[in-house]
Design an enzyme around this catalytic site. Structure first.
Site, PDB file in Angstrom:
ATOM      1  N   GLN A 111      47.111  32.805  14.695  1.00 34.24           N
ATOM      2  CA  GLN A 111      48.047  33.757  14.102  1.00 34.24           C
ATOM      3  C   GLN A 111      49.156  33.024  13.337  1.00 34.24           C
ATOM      4  O   GLN A 111      49.822  32.148  13.890  1.00 34.24           O
ATOM      5  CB  GLN A 111      48.640  34.642  15.208  1.00 34.24           C
ATOM      6  CG  GLN A 111      49.508  35.758  14.698  1.00 34.24           C
ATOM      7  CD  GLN A 111      48.732  36.807  13.883  1.00 34.24           C
ATOM      8  OE1 GLN A 111      47.652  37.218  14.248  1.00 34.24           O
ATOM      9  NE2 GLN A 111      49.310  37.228  12.776  1.00 34.24           N
ATOM     10  N   ASP A 171      39.165  34.598   9.290  1.00 34.37           N
ATOM     11  CA  ASP A 171      40.244  35.062   8.409  1.00 34.37           C
ATOM     12  C   ASP A 171      39.929  34.743   6.947  1.00 34.37           C
ATOM     13  O   ASP A 171      40.579  35.254   6.045  1.00 34.37           O
ATOM     14  CB  ASP A 171      41.572  34.358   8.769  1.00 34.37           C
ATOM     15  CG  ASP A 171      42.420  35.185   9.717  1.00 34.37           C
ATOM     16  OD1 ASP A 171      42.295  36.424   9.701  1.00 34.37           O
ATOM     17  OD2 ASP A 171      43.214  34.585  10.466  1.00 34.37           O
ATOM     18  N   LYS A 186      44.584  42.987  17.662  1.00 37.02           N
ATOM     19  CA  LYS A 186      43.274  42.383  17.403  1.00 37.02           C
ATOM     20  C   LYS A 186      42.457  42.301  18.693  1.00 37.02           C
ATOM     21  O   LYS A 186      41.245  42.515  18.687  1.00 37.02           O
ATOM     22  CB  LYS A 186      43.458  40.994  16.778  1.00 37.02           C
ATOM     23  CG  LYS A 186      43.962  41.083  15.339  1.00 37.02           C
ATOM     24  CD  LYS A 186      44.492  39.770  14.795  1.00 37.02           C
ATOM     25  CE  LYS A 186      45.151  40.002  13.433  1.00 37.02           C
ATOM     26  NZ  LYS A 186      45.763  38.800  12.865  1.00 37.02           N
TER      27      LYS A 186
END
Ligand code: NAP
Length: 279
Positions: free
Chosen positions: A93, A116, A49
């Site tokens: 994460q 997200d 990412k």
């Protein structure tokens, strides 16, 4: 023989669009990435990412925290990032170490920075058809269907899996695109009879070679979301690719299918967040 859907090429195209638009912002877009602990897979995802951000002209702020980080410390960091105007998106994460409460962490991220699309506010906005962000993996699948001009309206769509991250939002987005959707899960009876009816079959289960040729209708579009390891440690999906490819009309490979698209859609969400913050 099915046409392969090239997720890698499409992801490069999406990232190029993001790069162009990001360059037009008044200030650089920024993503804060939080990684708690030493999960090797998470480290790889986070590195990917950060690399994507660099390619797209997005700043990334890395917060690597030790395994023993407390809930209070993590929430305090999120609060700081929520208030930081240089940060457009916050990504924590998952999975987190067991002693940390994932739900509380998801809920602590300010919805306008929830790139997200895990926060209940954004999930709700998606469900009512007024999204701010779309969850990256299902959005990546929708982008692939659009790019290859695969019709969804009126089609029988079957989604294998009902997780909050993939299965449920996937079913929702296909419904909103006028597909007729069936969601299957571990308690579904006679699953193969349902998958055989699918014009579009999306598998997000996490079981190597689960989807066999006899479960697929001739000419179906087969999208494999899963990222599993086979007996030799090789990355593979849920679909028995060699057996299903001759039967399908379109199919996504693993690797090189949905995975790169998920990453590209995250970049698009960060751009959206930055554009909203600068509007
Ligand atoms: P998850 O939370 O473990 O959910 C798996 C789903 O599959 C559950 O809904 C489960 O049903 C269902 N399932 C399990 N065994 C089944 C069976 N025998 N028959 C029918 N349904 C069954 O996984 P996830 O996070 O959604 O991820 C799914 C897969 O996608 C994994 O391989 C993951 O690595 C991959 N993934 C890929 C990307 C990408 O970017 N390509 C992104 C995210 C995830 P129940 O609800 O009844 O338990």
């Amino acid at each position: 023989m099915a046409k392969r859907i090239d997720g890698k090429a499409l992801a490069a195209k999406v990232k190029e669009q993001v790069r162009t638009e990001a360059a037009e912002l008044r200030r650089e877009a920024g993503l804060a990435v939080i990684l708690v602990g030493e999960n090797p897979a998470s480290k790889v995802y986070v590195a990917g990412k950060e690399k994507d951000c660099a390619e797209c002209g997005i700043r990334s702020f890395s917060h690597k925290l030790p395994e023993e980080t407390t809930q209070e410390e993590l929430l305090a960091l999120i609060q700081t990032l929520n208030d930081d105007p240089a940060v457009d998106g916050i990504l924590c994460q998952l999975p987190l170490p067991k002693h940390l409460d994932e739900e509380a962490v998801i809920n602590a991220i300010r919805p306008d920075k929830d790139v997200d699309c895990f926060h209940p506010f954004n999930v709700g906005r998606m469900v009512i058809g007024e999204p701010v962000f779309l969850p990256c993996t299902p959005a990546g699948v929708m982008e692939m269907l659009k790019e290859y001009e695969i019709p969804i309206q009126g089609k029988r769509c079957v989604v294998l899996g009902r997780s909050n991250i993939v299965g449920k939002p996937m079913s929702m987005l296909l419904t909103q695109a006028d597909g007729t959707v069936t969601t299957c899960h571990s308690r579904t009876e006679d699953l193969a009879a349902i998958t055989r009816e699918a014009d579009i079959l999306v598998s997000a289960i996490g079981k190597t070679r689960f989807v066999t040729a006899d479960m697929v209708k001739e000419g179906a579009v087969v999208i494999d979301v899963a990222m599993n390891r086979d007996e030799n440690g090789k990355l593979c999906g849920d679909v028995d690719f060699a057996a299903v490819e001759p039967k399908a009309s379109y199919i996504t490979p693993v690797p090189g299918g949905v995975g790169p698209m998920t990453r590209a859609m995250l970049m698009r969400n960060i751009l959206t967040a930055a554009q909203n913050h600068q509007a």
